[in-house]
Design a protein around this motif. Structure first.
Motif, PDB file in Angstrom:
ATOM      1  N   THR A  55      -2.699  15.562   0.602  1.00  0.00           N
ATOM      2  CA  THR A  55      -2.970  14.277  -0.030  1.00  0.00           C
ATOM      3  C   THR A  55      -4.387  14.244  -0.581  1.00  0.00           C
ATOM      4  N   ILE A  56      -5.334  14.755   0.183  1.00  0.00           N
ATOM      5  CA  ILE A  56      -6.720  14.810  -0.294  1.00  0.00           C
ATOM      6  C   ILE A  56      -6.823  15.647  -1.564  1.00  0.00           C
ATOM      7  N   HIS A  57      -6.013  16.705  -1.640  1.00  0.00           N
ATOM      8  CA  HIS A  57      -6.007  17.564  -2.826  1.00  0.00           C
ATOM      9  C   HIS A  57      -5.046  17.055  -3.905  1.00  0.00           C
ATOM     10  N   MET A  58      -4.494  15.862  -3.687  1.00  0.00           N
ATOM     11  CA  MET A  58      -3.616  15.193  -4.654  1.00  0.00           C
ATOM     12  C   MET A  58      -2.384  16.015  -5.016  1.00  0.00           C
ATOM     13  N   LYS A  59      -1.784  16.631  -4.008  1.00  0.00           N
ATOM     14  CA  LYS A  59      -0.526  17.345  -4.217  1.00  0.00           C
ATOM     15  C   LYS A  59       0.594  16.306  -4.140  1.00  0.00           C
ATOM     16  N   PRO A  60       1.426  16.213  -5.190  1.00  0.00           N
ATOM     17  CA  PRO A  60       2.411  15.130  -5.278  1.00  0.00           C
ATOM     18  C   PRO A  60       3.300  14.961  -4.051  1.00  0.00           C
ATOM     19  N   TYR A  61       3.861  16.051  -3.534  1.00  0.00           N
ATOM     20  CA  TYR A  61       4.746  15.938  -2.377  1.00  0.00           C
ATOM     21  C   TYR A  61       4.009  15.342  -1.184  1.00  0.00           C
ATOM     22  N   ALA A  62       2.789  15.785  -0.951  1.00  0.00           N
ATOM     23  CA  ALA A  62       2.003  15.285   0.176  1.00  0.00           C
ATOM     24  C   ALA A  62       1.658  13.810  -0.006  1.00  0.00           C
ATOM     25  N   VAL A  63       1.350  13.411  -1.236  1.00  0.00           N
ATOM     26  CA  VAL A  63       1.020  12.005  -1.501  1.00  0.00           C
ATOM     27  C   VAL A  63       2.243  11.125  -1.248  1.00  0.00           C
ATOM     28  N   ILE A  64       3.398  11.542  -1.725  1.00  0.00           N
ATOM     29  CA  ILE A  64       4.635  10.782  -1.502  1.00  0.00           C
ATOM     30  C   ILE A  64       4.938  10.698  -0.003  1.00  0.00           C
ATOM     31  N   THR A  65       4.779  11.809   0.694  1.00  0.00           N
ATOM     32  CA  THR A  65       5.035  11.833   2.136  1.00  0.00           C
ATOM     33  C   THR A  65       4.066  10.917   2.879  1.00  0.00           C
ATOM     34  N   THR A  66       2.819  10.885   2.459  1.00  0.00           N
ATOM     35  CA  THR A  66       1.843   9.977   3.065  1.00  0.00           C
ATOM     36  C   THR A  66       2.274   8.527   2.869  1.00  0.00           C
ATOM     37  N   GLY A  67       2.766   8.201   1.680  1.00  0.00           N
ATOM     38  CA  GLY A  67       3.273   6.849   1.430  1.00  0.00           C
ATOM     39  C   GLY A  67       4.442   6.502   2.338  1.00  0.00           C
ATOM     40  N   LEU A  68       5.325   7.463   2.565  1.00  0.00           N
ATOM     41  CA  LEU A  68       6.463   7.224   3.461  1.00  0.00           C
ATOM     42  C   LEU A  68       6.001   7.048   4.907  1.00  0.00           C
ATOM     43  N   ILE A  78       0.833  -1.198   0.000  1.00  0.00           N
ATOM     44  CA  ILE A  78       0.000   0.000   0.000  1.00  0.00           C
ATOM     45  C   ILE A  78       0.873   1.256   0.000  1.00  0.00           C
ATOM     46  N   SER A  79       1.903   1.267   0.848  1.00  0.00           N
ATOM     47  CA  SER A  79       2.771   2.448   0.893  1.00  0.00           C
ATOM     48  C   SER A  79       3.505   2.631  -0.435  1.00  0.00           C
ATOM     49  N   ALA A  80       3.944   1.550  -1.047  1.00  0.00           N
ATOM     50  CA  ALA A  80       4.618   1.653  -2.355  1.00  0.00           C
ATOM     51  C   ALA A  80       3.657   2.188  -3.412  1.00  0.00           C
ATOM     52  N   LEU A 120       3.108   5.836   5.821  1.00  0.00           N
ATOM     53  CA  LEU A 120       2.530   4.484   5.875  1.00  0.00           C
ATOM     54  C   LEU A 120       3.625   3.426   5.968  1.00  0.00           C
ATOM     55  N   LEU A 121       4.714   3.634   5.240  1.00  0.00           N
ATOM     56  CA  LEU A 121       5.835   2.689   5.285  1.00  0.00           C
ATOM     57  C   LEU A 121       6.462   2.652   6.673  1.00  0.00           C
ATOM     58  N   ILE A 122       6.604   3.795   7.289  1.00  0.00           N
ATOM     59  CA  ILE A 122       7.168   3.869   8.643  1.00  0.00           C
ATOM     60  C   ILE A 122       6.237   3.210   9.658  1.00  0.00           C
ATOM     61  N   LEU A 123       4.941   3.380   9.481  1.00  0.00           N
ATOM     62  CA  LEU A 123       3.976   2.831  10.438  1.00  0.00           C
ATOM     63  C   LEU A 123       3.772   1.319  10.297  1.00  0.00           C
ATOM     64  N   THR A 124       4.190   0.742   9.187  1.00  0.00           N
ATOM     65  CA  THR A 124       3.987  -0.694   8.976  1.00  0.00           C
ATOM     66  C   THR A 124       4.652  -1.551  10.055  1.00  0.00           C
ATOM     67  N   PRO A 125       5.934  -1.366  10.373  1.00  0.00           N
ATOM     68  CA  PRO A 125       6.512  -2.180  11.454  1.00  0.00           C
ATOM     69  C   PRO A 125       5.949  -1.845  12.833  1.00  0.00           C
ATOM     70  N   VAL A 126       5.468  -0.613  13.001  1.00  0.00           N
ATOM     71  CA  VAL A 126       4.842  -0.248  14.271  1.00  0.00           C
ATOM     72  C   VAL A 126       3.564  -1.066  14.447  1.00  0.00           C
ATOM     73  N   LEU A 127       2.833  -1.241  13.357  1.00  0.00           N
ATOM     74  CA  LEU A 127       1.641  -2.085  13.387  1.00  0.00           C
ATOM     75  C   LEU A 127       2.010  -3.511  13.768  1.00  0.00           C
ATOM     76  N   ARG A 128       3.135  -3.978  13.285  1.00  0.00           N
ATOM     77  CA  ARG A 128       3.590  -5.334  13.620  1.00  0.00           C
ATOM     78  C   ARG A 128       3.842  -5.466  15.122  1.00  0.00           C
ATOM     79  N   VAL A 129       4.425  -4.445  15.725  1.00  0.00           N
ATOM     80  CA  VAL A 129       4.673  -4.471  17.168  1.00  0.00           C
ATOM     81  C   VAL A 129       3.344  -4.505  17.922  1.00  0.00           C
TER      82      VAL A 129
END
Length: 126
Positions: free
Chosen positions: A67-80, A31-33, A82-91
Motif C-alpha cells: 500500500t505504501i508503494h501504491m500497488k493496486p492489489y495491496a491498496v484494494i486489500t487495505t480498503g477491504l 474511508i474504506s470505499a 478497513l471495511l472489515i474492521l469498521t464494525p469491530v470498532l463499533r463493538v
C-alpha cells in the motif's frame, strides 16, 4: 419532576452516543470505499495488480508495504481490511459506552463478542 429530567438527560446521552457510533461507522465505510476506489483507479492506470505473475501478498506487513508503494492489489486489500474492521470498532466503542454507563452485564457480553471477533481473525489467518 427531577426523576423525569434525569430520564430525559439519560435518553439524550444515549442518543448522543448512538449518533457518535453511527458517525464512526459512516466514516469507516467512506474511508474504506475511498481506499478501494483509489486501488481500482491505480489498477486501471497501471494495468496490473502491482505484483508479478500470480503472486499476491497474504500477510499484513506485505499488504501495508504494498500500500505504501501504491500497488493496486495491496491498496484494494487495505480498503477491504478497513471495511472489515469498521464494525469491530463499533463493538469496541460499545464496550466503552457500557463501561461509562456502569452496565456490567453488557460490558461482559460485548467484551466476549470482541474476543470472539479477534480470535476469529487470528484463526482465519492460520
Amino acid at each position: 419532576m427531577s426523576d423525569n429530567s434525569s430520564i430525559q438527560k439519560d435518553n439524550s446521552q444515549i442518543q448522543d452516543v448512538e449518533l457518535a457510533v453511527s458517525r464512526w461507522l459512516r466514516v469507516g465505510v467512506l474511508i474504506s470505499a475511498a481506499v478501494i476506489i483509489l486501488g481500482l483507479i491505480l489498477f486501471f492506470i497501471q494495468g496490473s495488480s502491482g505484483y508479478p505473475g500470480d503472486y499476491y501478498p497474504h500477510s499484513l506487513p506485505e499488504i501495508f508495504t504494498g500500500t505504501i508503494h501504491m500497488k493496486p492489489y495491496a491498496v484494494i486489500t487495505t480498503g477491504l481490511i478497513l471495511l472489515i474492521l469498521t464494525p469491530v470498532l463499533r463493538v469496541a466503542i460499545s464496550i466503552w459506552v457500557f463501561v461509562r454507563e456502569g452496565d456490567k452485564l453488557y460490558v461482559i457480553i460485548t467484551s466476549i463478542v470482541l474476543i470472539i471477533l479477534i480470535v476469529s481473525f487470528a484463526l482465519g489467518k492460520a
